[in-house]
Design a protein around this motif. Sequence first.
Motif, short mmCIF file in Angstrom:
data_model
loop_
_atom_site.label_atom_id
_atom_site.label_comp_id
_atom_site.label_asym_id
_atom_site.label_seq_id
_atom_site.Cartn_x
_atom_site.Cartn_y
_atom_site.Cartn_z
N PHE A 159 0.86 -1.16 0.02
CA PHE A 159 -0.04 -0.05 -0.08
C PHE A 159 1.00 1.02 -0.06
N PRO A 160 0.88 2.15 -0.97
CA PRO A 160 1.56 3.39 -0.96
C PRO A 160 1.07 4.07 0.09
N PHE A 161 1.57 4.47 1.24
CA PHE A 161 1.02 4.96 2.47
C PHE A 161 1.08 6.56 2.38
N GLU A 162 -0.35 6.95 2.38
CA GLU A 162 -0.53 8.29 2.67
C GLU A 162 -1.52 8.53 3.78
N LYS A 186 -5.73 9.07 4.08
CA LYS A 186 -6.33 8.60 2.77
C LYS A 186 -6.45 7.20 2.82
N GLN A 187 -7.62 6.46 2.29
CA GLN A 187 -7.96 5.31 1.95
C GLN A 187 -7.21 4.74 0.73
N ILE A 188 -6.74 3.44 0.83
CA ILE A 188 -5.92 3.01 -0.31
C ILE A 188 -6.23 1.46 -0.46
N SER A 189 -6.41 1.27 -1.80
CA SER A 189 -6.89 -0.26 -1.87
C SER A 189 -5.69 -0.92 -2.92
N CYS A 190 -5.49 -2.04 -2.64
CA CYS A 190 -4.85 -3.01 -3.56
C CYS A 190 -5.67 -4.10 -4.17
N TYR A 202 -8.64 -2.72 7.76
CA TYR A 202 -8.83 -3.38 6.30
C TYR A 202 -10.19 -3.74 6.15
N THR A 220 -9.03 -2.80 0.84
CA THR A 220 -8.82 -1.57 1.18
C THR A 220 -8.15 -1.28 2.69
N ALA A 270 -8.30 4.96 6.12
CA ALA A 270 -7.45 6.03 6.28
C ALA A 270 -6.59 6.07 7.61
#
Length: 110
Positions: free
Chosen positions: A16-19, A22-26, A50, A70, A73
């Motif tokens: 997961f490219p962390f920010e 911000k919600q991040i999906s793979c 998750y 997902t 955040a």
Amino acid sequence: MSSGELLHIQPQELQFPFELRKQISCSLQLSNKTDNYVAFKVKTTNPKKYCVRPNTGVVMPRSTCDITVTMQAQKEAPPDMQCKDKFLLQSVVASPGATTKDITPEMVSI
């Protein structure tokens, strides 16, 4: 993630490219290389962090299933930007013609 010979998982490791905030999906793909219907369930060591969709299902013979994981955040970065969370894919041969509604907790428990 590993489930023996029933399902092949791509990729083997989620990144997961962390920010912050911000919600991040793979995405990952389950491939059923067998001639059987295979029921599956995805578990994680951190279920509040998750969302896995679908987290249970049936992969038909010689077909694939796409799964989205997902990460919710986050308010702060993990120490050393290292994540120790793990996922477990449980799978079992299901009855021919089985669907997601046919999966019982007992079918995919360890």
